[in-house]
Design a protein around this motif. Structure first.
Motif, PDB file in Angstrom:
ATOM      1  N   VAL A  97       0.849  -1.189   0.000  1.00  0.00           N
ATOM      2  CA  VAL A  97       0.000   0.000   0.000  1.00  0.00           C
ATOM      3  C   VAL A  97       0.885   1.239   0.000  1.00  0.00           C
ATOM      4  CG1 VAL A  97      -1.793   1.268   1.228  1.00  0.00           C
ATOM      5  CG2 VAL A  97      -1.795  -1.242   1.256  1.00  0.00           C
ATOM      6  N   VAL A  98       0.738   2.089  -1.007  1.00  0.00           N
ATOM      7  CA  VAL A  98       1.538   3.306  -1.140  1.00  0.00           C
ATOM      8  C   VAL A  98       0.798   4.454  -0.455  1.00  0.00           C
ATOM      9  CG1 VAL A  98       2.598   4.922  -2.756  1.00  0.00           C
ATOM     10  CG2 VAL A  98       2.485   2.475  -3.315  1.00  0.00           C
ATOM     11  N   SER A  99       1.463   5.117   0.486  1.00  0.00           N
ATOM     12  CA  SER A  99       0.798   6.161   1.269  1.00  0.00           C
ATOM     13  C   SER A  99       1.797   7.168   1.795  1.00  0.00           C
ATOM     14  CB  SER A  99       0.054   5.520   2.455  1.00  0.00           C
ATOM     15  OG  SER A  99      -0.561   6.498   3.261  1.00  0.00           O
ATOM     16  N   GLY A 100       1.341   8.405   1.973  1.00  0.00           N
ATOM     17  CA  GLY A 100       2.147   9.421   2.635  1.00  0.00           C
ATOM     18  C   GLY A 100       1.922   9.454   4.132  1.00  0.00           C
ATOM     19  N   HIS A 101       1.079   8.558   4.637  1.00  0.00           N
ATOM     20  CA  HIS A 101       0.743   8.517   6.061  1.00  0.00           C
ATOM     21  C   HIS A 101       1.511   7.409   6.774  1.00  0.00           C
ATOM     22  CE1 HIS A 101      -2.452  11.472   5.595  1.00  0.00           C
ATOM     23  NE2 HIS A 101      -2.820  10.828   4.501  1.00  0.00           N
ATOM     24  N   PRO A 102       1.620   7.477   8.087  1.00  0.00           N
ATOM     25  CA  PRO A 102       2.419   6.495   8.827  1.00  0.00           C
ATOM     26  C   PRO A 102       1.678   5.220   9.169  1.00  0.00           C
ATOM     27  CG  PRO A 102       1.666   8.201  10.317  1.00  0.00           C
ATOM     28  CD  PRO A 102       1.219   8.614   8.954  1.00  0.00           C
ATOM     29  N   GLU A 103       0.390   5.120   8.836  1.00  0.00           N
ATOM     30  CA  GLU A 103      -0.377   3.927   9.170  1.00  0.00           C
ATOM     31  C   GLU A 103      -1.182   3.452   7.964  1.00  0.00           C
ATOM     32  OE1 GLU A 103      -2.840   4.886  12.498  1.00  0.00           O
ATOM     33  OE2 GLU A 103      -1.237   4.549  13.951  1.00  0.00           O
ATOM     34  N   LEU A 104      -1.477   2.158   7.953  1.00  0.00           N
ATOM     35  CA  LEU A 104      -2.301   1.578   6.903  1.00  0.00           C
ATOM     36  C   LEU A 104      -3.759   1.987   7.073  1.00  0.00           C
ATOM     37  CD1 LEU A 104      -0.845  -2.045   6.966  1.00  0.00           C
ATOM     38  CD2 LEU A 104      -0.799  -0.532   4.971  1.00  0.00           C
ATOM     39  N   THR A 118       5.887   3.988   2.595  1.00  0.00           N
ATOM     40  CA  THR A 118       5.654   5.383   2.933  1.00  0.00           C
ATOM     41  C   THR A 118       6.964   6.166   2.930  1.00  0.00           C
ATOM     42  OG1 THR A 118       4.527   6.830   4.522  1.00  0.00           O
ATOM     43  CG2 THR A 118       5.768   4.968   5.441  1.00  0.00           C
ATOM     44  N   THR A 119       6.940   7.351   3.507  1.00  0.00           N
ATOM     45  CA  THR A 119       8.079   8.265   3.448  1.00  0.00           C
ATOM     46  C   THR A 119       8.660   8.504   4.830  1.00  0.00           C
ATOM     47  OG1 THR A 119       6.721  10.230   3.784  1.00  0.00           O
ATOM     48  CG2 THR A 119       6.959   9.432   1.523  1.00  0.00           C
ATOM     49  N   ALA A 120       9.892   8.995   4.850  1.00  0.00           N
ATOM     50  CA  ALA A 120      10.510   9.372   6.120  1.00  0.00           C
ATOM     51  C   ALA A 120       9.757  10.523   6.767  1.00  0.00           C
ATOM     52  CB  ALA A 120      11.971   9.750   5.896  1.00  0.00           C
ATOM     53  N   ALA A 121       9.227  11.439   5.939  1.00  0.00           N
ATOM     54  CA  ALA A 121       8.494  12.593   6.457  1.00  0.00           C
ATOM     55  C   ALA A 121       7.210  12.204   7.165  1.00  0.00           C
ATOM     56  CB  ALA A 121       8.187  13.565   5.315  1.00  0.00           C
ATOM     57  N   SER A 122       6.689  11.014   6.895  1.00  0.00           N
ATOM     58  CA  SER A 122       5.445  10.578   7.544  1.00  0.00           C
ATOM     59  C   SER A 122       5.641  10.314   9.030  1.00  0.00           C
ATOM     60  CB  SER A 122       4.920   9.306   6.878  1.00  0.00           C
ATOM     61  OG  SER A 122       5.720   8.180   7.227  1.00  0.00           O
ATOM     62  N   GLY A 123       6.896  10.082   9.432  1.00  0.00           N
ATOM     63  CA  GLY A 123       7.173   9.765  10.833  1.00  0.00           C
ATOM     64  C   GLY A 123       7.059   8.293  11.159  1.00  0.00           C
ATOM     65  N   ALA A 124       6.777   7.460  10.146  1.00  0.00           N
ATOM     66  CA  ALA A 124       6.658   6.015  10.374  1.00  0.00           C
ATOM     67  C   ALA A 124       8.025   5.418  10.716  1.00  0.00           C
ATOM     68  CB  ALA A 124       6.085   5.337   9.143  1.00  0.00           C
ATOM     69  N   THR A 125       8.005   4.327  11.454  1.00  0.00           N
ATOM     70  CA  THR A 125       9.213   3.598  11.813  1.00  0.00           C
ATOM     71  C   THR A 125       9.369   2.400  10.895  1.00  0.00           C
ATOM     72  OG1 THR A 125       9.006   4.258  14.129  1.00  0.00           O
ATOM     73  CG2 THR A 125      10.413   2.370  13.649  1.00  0.00           C
ATOM     74  N   ALA A 126      10.538   2.278  10.276  1.00  0.00           N
ATOM     75  CA  ALA A 126      10.769   1.180   9.346  1.00  0.00           C
ATOM     76  C   ALA A 126      10.725  -0.162  10.065  1.00  0.00           C
ATOM     77  CB  ALA A 126      12.113   1.356   8.651  1.00  0.00           C
ATOM     78  N   SER A 127      10.135  -1.150   9.388  1.00  0.00           N
ATOM     79  CA  SER A 127      10.072  -2.504   9.923  1.00  0.00           C
ATOM     80  C   SER A 127       9.891  -3.458   8.756  1.00  0.00           C
ATOM     81  CB  SER A 127       8.912  -2.645  10.913  1.00  0.00           C
ATOM     82  OG  SER A 127       7.672  -2.538  10.239  1.00  0.00           O
ATOM     83  N   GLU A 128       9.672  -4.719   9.054  1.00  0.00           N
ATOM     84  CA  GLU A 128       9.448  -5.702   8.001  1.00  0.00           C
ATOM     85  C   GLU A 128       8.205  -5.381   7.182  1.00  0.00           C
ATOM     86  OE1 GLU A 128       8.604 -10.529   7.617  1.00  0.00           O
ATOM     87  OE2 GLU A 128       9.493  -9.707   9.445  1.00  0.00           O
ATOM     88  N   SER A 129       7.213  -4.780   7.822  1.00  0.00           N
ATOM     89  CA  SER A 129       5.953  -4.472   7.137  1.00  0.00           C
ATOM     90  C   SER A 129       5.763  -2.981   6.874  1.00  0.00           C
ATOM     91  CB  SER A 129       4.765  -5.005   7.940  1.00  0.00           C
ATOM     92  OG  SER A 129       4.735  -4.420   9.225  1.00  0.00           O
ATOM     93  N   VAL A 130       6.766  -2.165   7.201  1.00  0.00           N
ATOM     94  CA  VAL A 130       6.737  -0.729   6.907  1.00  0.00           C
ATOM     95  C   VAL A 130       8.035  -0.377   6.191  1.00  0.00           C
ATOM     96  CG1 VAL A 130       6.616   1.614   7.814  1.00  0.00           C
ATOM     97  CG2 VAL A 130       5.304  -0.220   8.920  1.00  0.00           C
ATOM     98  N   TRP A 131       7.918  -0.021   4.922  1.00  0.00           N
ATOM     99  CA  TRP A 131       9.081   0.314   4.115  1.00  0.00           C
ATOM    100  C   TRP A 131       9.144   1.825   3.931  1.00  0.00           C
ATOM    101  CZ3 TRP A 131       8.570  -3.584  -0.571  1.00  0.00           C
ATOM    102  CH2 TRP A 131       8.639  -4.899  -0.068  1.00  0.00           C
TER     103      TRP A 131
END
Length: 225
Positions: A97-104, A118-131
């Motif tokens: 899922v391509v998104s600019g947000h930090p959550e699905l 997602t993007t670094a600017a979204s504030g998401a933390t990289a993991s196996e299921s978050v790229w």
């Protein structure tokens, strides 16, 4: 479902032939890396029905093509807006899922096999299921490379129109599968999205096949390169 025209060298079907399920699978199979866009529209060009969803404008014939393409693919690539609008749920395939947000989106959150790109600017933390695939915008060539390395080479994108336009503009699309169903929705300008929305593109296509069943047309085109 019958063949109107076909330019697949290995498909072994001819205009006028009635297609079996195996024939349909052969038409949508791919031996190597492939990014295919799949859309359905009405005859007046709307990509959604009156309720804002594509599901209300599809047909039994379109659904046959849709399921054949999903059987052929290794992974689905979908924009978050489409996931929300169409209320995607569990799928046999992995879903990116391509998104600019930090959550699905809620409908796929917590599901196994779903990756958030997602993007670094979204504030998401990289993991196996978050790229994390870019700083302010998702780097689609980078994402596509990772999808193929870690999941599989045959990528099926079901939109939405903004993601599709970006993929076309970047020259990443190998095939466009487009169905027209025999209905009209009308409405004011902007009520229903077009096939592509956002990036300007100017791409010539060549037809690989055109199929028909009960007034629904299923076409497959390749960009001229």
């Amino acid at each position: 479902m019958r063949v109107l025209t076909c330019d697949h060298a290995a498909a072994r079907v001819s205009p006028g032939d009635e297609l079996t399920s195996d024939d349909l699978d052969a038409l949508y199979a791919a031996a190597g890396p492939l990014l295919r866009l799949n859309f359905v529209t009405t005859l007046d060009g709307a990509a959604t029905g009156p309720d804002g969803r594509s599901g209300t404008i599809n047909s039994a014939a379109d659904h046959r093509g849709f399921t054949a393409m999903r059987r052929a693919a290794d992974v689905l690539l979908v924009g978050a807006g489409t996931v929300r609008a169409e209320e995607y749920g569990p799928a046999r395939l992995p879903v990116v899922v391509v998104s600019g947000h930090p959550e699905l989106p809620d409908s796929v959150r917590g599901q196994e096999g779903v990756v958030l790109a997602t993007t670094a600017a979204s504030g998401a933390t990289a993991s196996e299921s978050v790229w994390i695939c870019g700083q302010d915008g998702v780097d689609l060539p980078r994402l596509l490379g990772r999808v193929r390395r870690e999941i599989g080479p045959h990528v099926l994108s079901e939109g939405g129109p903004t993601l599709a336009a970006e993929l076309v503009a970047l020259g990443l699309v190998d095939e466009l599968a487009l169905s027209w169903t025999p209905n009209l929705v009308g409405g004011a300008r902007g009520d229903h999205p077009r096939l592509l929305d956002g990036a300007d593109v100017d791409v010539d296509l060549t037809c690989r096949h055109l199929l028909e069943e009960d007034g629904t047309l299923l076409g497959l085109w390749c960009p001229v390169r």
